[in-house]
Design a protein around this motif. Structure first.
Motif, PDB file in Angstrom:
ATOM      1  N   ALA A   1      38.751  46.746  37.731  1.00 29.79           N
ATOM      2  CA  ALA A   1      39.133  46.596  39.137  1.00 29.79           C
ATOM      3  C   ALA A   1      39.010  47.907  39.902  1.00 29.79           C
ATOM      4  O   ALA A   1      38.769  47.909  41.116  1.00 29.79           O
TER       5      ALA A   1
ATOM      6  N   LYS B   1      35.127  48.295  40.797  1.00 33.91           N
ATOM      7  CA  LYS B   1      34.486  47.002  41.056  1.00 33.91           C
ATOM      8  C   LYS B   1      33.397  47.070  42.120  1.00 33.91           C
ATOM      9  O   LYS B   1      32.540  46.197  42.189  1.00 33.91           O
TER      10      LYS B   1
ATOM     11  N   GLY C   1      34.141  45.479  37.647  1.00 31.99           N
ATOM     12  CA  GLY C   1      34.543  44.150  38.070  1.00 31.99           C
ATOM     13  C   GLY C   1      34.481  43.138  36.943  1.00 31.99           C
ATOM     14  O   GLY C   1      35.087  43.302  35.885  1.00 31.99           O
ATOM     15  N   LYS C   2      33.713  42.072  37.154  1.00 32.86           N
ATOM     16  CA  LYS C   2      33.583  40.983  36.182  1.00 32.86           C
ATOM     17  C   LYS C   2      32.282  41.085  35.377  1.00 32.86           C
ATOM     18  O   LYS C   2      31.751  40.086  34.897  1.00 32.86           O
TER      19      LYS C   2
END
Length: 434
Positions: free
Chosen positions: A15, A18, A47-48
Motif C-alpha cells: 500500500a 501502490k 499494490g496488488k
C-alpha cells in the motif's frame, strides 16, 4: 566490519508503494531519517501486483493465454516509473530507463515474460516462486531509482532451503553473507532491497510465505545487529482489530513480543507470524507506524510488562473445516492422530484450530484446494473424511463475555473452543438472516 552508528531497518508494504504518489510519500519519510545514520529499506510488491502475478502464473501453468494481463502489468509499472522519472530516456519499447543491467525495468520485464513462456505443467510451487518474485524486483527497481537509494538483490544473501513458497532460512549462512556484503555498503547511503525473497545454494529464487516482507526486515535486523525495525502501514499502529472489518479499533501504544506473536499466529494481518522471534532473541524493538501520519506515535513492540489488554479481534477468511472418523468406528487414538498430523505436515497444511471427540477429529486450515485433495487421497482408505469450505475463523484474544456475545451474535458456529485467554470459533462466511 561493524557499522559505527545505530542501524535502522524500514519496511514498506504494497500500500505504501501502490502508485507514484505513494512512492513520493515514501521518499519524504526517508528524507526525515537522520543524515549519515545507516538505513536499510525493505520494499514489497506494488499494490496488488502479487495477486496479478499469481493470476499470470495460474494462466501460464494451465496453458491459457496470459498476454493481456502481462501487458497490463508491464504498462502499470512503466506508467509509475514514467511519472516518477519524467526526464529519464525511453528505450525502443517506450520504457523509462530505470535501474541498470539485469536490474533495469526493461530487463526485469523481459525476464518475467521469458519465465512465463517457459512455465511447464509440473513443479507448481517451485515455478510459482520464480514468477511471483518479480513483484518485489520490479518495485525495488522503481523505488530505488526514484529515491536515489542503492538497489540490492537480496536473493543471493538470504540463503534458504528448497521449501518453495515458505522457505526456511539458513541463518548461519545468511548472517555471514549479509555481514560480508551489506555492512560495507551502509556508509554509502540508503540501501534498498526486496522483501519476501530468498535463494537456494543453486541460485533459484524462493519466497518466505505470503506477506513475508516483515520477516525479511527481521532477518536483516537480526543478522546485521540493527537498533530497531519500523514497519510502515496505512494504520495508526498495532490495533486490536482490523479497521476494515471491525468498528472503532483501539491502538496499543506498546505491547510485548509474546502478545504480538500470539496475535500474529492467530492471523492478525499487521505483522507476519515469523517476524517477532528473531527480534525478540536480540532485543530489537519493532515499531509499527503510519506512512500517512509519520509523526504519530504508533506502537512499540518490545520486551515489556503491561496490565490487561483490551480484547483483540482477529478474522481469517477462506477457511476449511476437515473432520476425520475412523472407518472401523474405533476411538480416535494417538496412532490415528499420528497418521493425520503426519499427512498434514507433509502437505504443509497448517492447523489453525483443532478439536477431537471420541470418534472424530476436526481441524480448521487455510483452504488450499490442491493440498486438501492430496490429503483426501492419502487418508481416505483409513478415515471417513468430511469437509466444509468458504468458512471464517474468528479469534478473540483476552476475551470478555461481552466480546464473545458481540462477535457470535447471529452467527452459525460450526466449532468453538475456549482457553484461559483465547476464544475461537468457525462459522460460515455469511451469517444467517435473523
Amino acid at each position: 566490519m561493524q557499522h559505527p552508528l545505530p542501524l535502522s531497518v524500514y519496511k514498506f508494504g504494497g500500500a505504501s508503494v501502490k502508485d507514484a504518489a505513494a512512492i513520493r510519500n515514501l521518499h519524504g519519510i526517508l528524507q526525515q531519517h537522520p543524515a549519515g545514520q545507516p538505513l536499510i529499506v525493505v520494499v514489497s510488491a506494488m499494490g496488488k501486483t502479487t495477486n496479478a502475478l499469481e493470476q499470470l502464473f495460474h494462466l501460464a501453468h494451465s496453458g491459457q493465454d496470459y498476454r493481456q494481463p502481462l501487458e497490463a502489468l508491464r504498462r502499470f509499472h512503466a506508467d509509475v516509473a514514467a511519472e516518477l522519472l519524467p526526464q529519464a530516456p525511453r528505450d525502443e519499447q517506450g520504457l523509462p530507463a530505470c535501474g541498470a543491467g539485469e536490474a533495469s525495468l526493461a530487463a526485469l520485464l523481459q525476464q518475467l515474460g521469458d519465465r512465463l513462456g517457459a512455465v511447464s505443467k509440473g513443479e507448481y510451487d517451485r515455478q510459482y516462486d520464480q514468477i511471483v518474485s518479480y513483484g518485489e524486483l520490479l518495485a525495488t527497481c522503481i523505488v530505488a531509482a526514484a529515491t536515489g537509494a542503492r538497489w540490492l538483490d537480496v536473493r543471493p544473501l538470504i540463503r534458504t532451503d528448497h521449501a518453495w513458497r515458505e522457505a526456511r532460512v539458513d541463518w548461519a549462512t545468511t548472517e555471514r553473507h549479509l555481514r560480508e556484503q551489506v555492512l560495507p555498503l551502509l556508509g554509502q547511503g540508503v540501501v534498498l532491497t526486496q522483501g519476501f525473497l530468498g535463494g537456494t545454494s543453486s541460485g533459484q529464487t524462493t519466497t518466505l510465505g505470503r506477506e513475508g516482507s516483515d520477516y525479511t526486515a527481521a532477518i536483516l535486523a537480526y543478522c546485521l545487529g540493527a537498533s530497531s525495525v519500523t514497519i510502515w502501514k496505512d494504520v495508526a499502529g498495532l490495533l486490536n482489530a482490523d479497521p476494515k472489518i471491525f468498528p472503532n479499533p483501539v491502538r496499543y501504544p506498546e505491547i510485548s513480543y509474546q502478545e504480538t506473536i500470539e496475535m500474529a499466529y492467530y492471523g492478525a494481518s499487521v505483522i507476519h507470524p515469523k517476524t517477532i522471534k528473531p527480534l525478540a532473541v536480540r532485543g530489537i524493538p519493532l515499531y509499527v507506524k503510519s506512512f500517512l501520519d509519520p509523526g504519530a506515535a504508533g506502537t512499540c513492540i518490545h520486551d515489556c510488562k503491561h496490565a490487561g489488554l483490551v480484547p483483540a479481534f482477529i478474522r481469517k477468511t477462506d477457511q476449511c473445516l476437515i473432520s476425520f472418523e475412523a472407518r472401523d468406528l474405533t476411538f480416535i487414538s494417538e496412532e490415528n492422530l499420528e497418521v493425520i498430523f503426519g499427512a498434514l505436515a507433509q502437505l504443509r497444511l497448517k492447523i489453525n484450530l483443532m478439536q477431537n471427540s471420541a470418534i472424530s477429529f476436526s481441524v480448521c486450515t487455510d483452504w488450499h484446494e490442491y493440498r486438501v485433495r492430496k490429503l483426501l487421497e492419502a487418508l481416505r482408505e483409513q478415515f471417513t473424511i468430511y469437509y466444509n469450505t468458504g468458512l471464517e475463523l474468528y479469534t478473540i484474544k483476552n476475551y470478555t463475555p461481552e466480546a464473545i456475545r458481540e462477535l457470535t451474535q447471529g452467527r452459525e458456529l460450526l466449532l468453538e473452543q475456549r482457553t484461559r485467554q483465547t476464544f475461537q470459533f468457525v462459522s460460515r462466511t455469511t451469517p444467517p438472516s435473523s
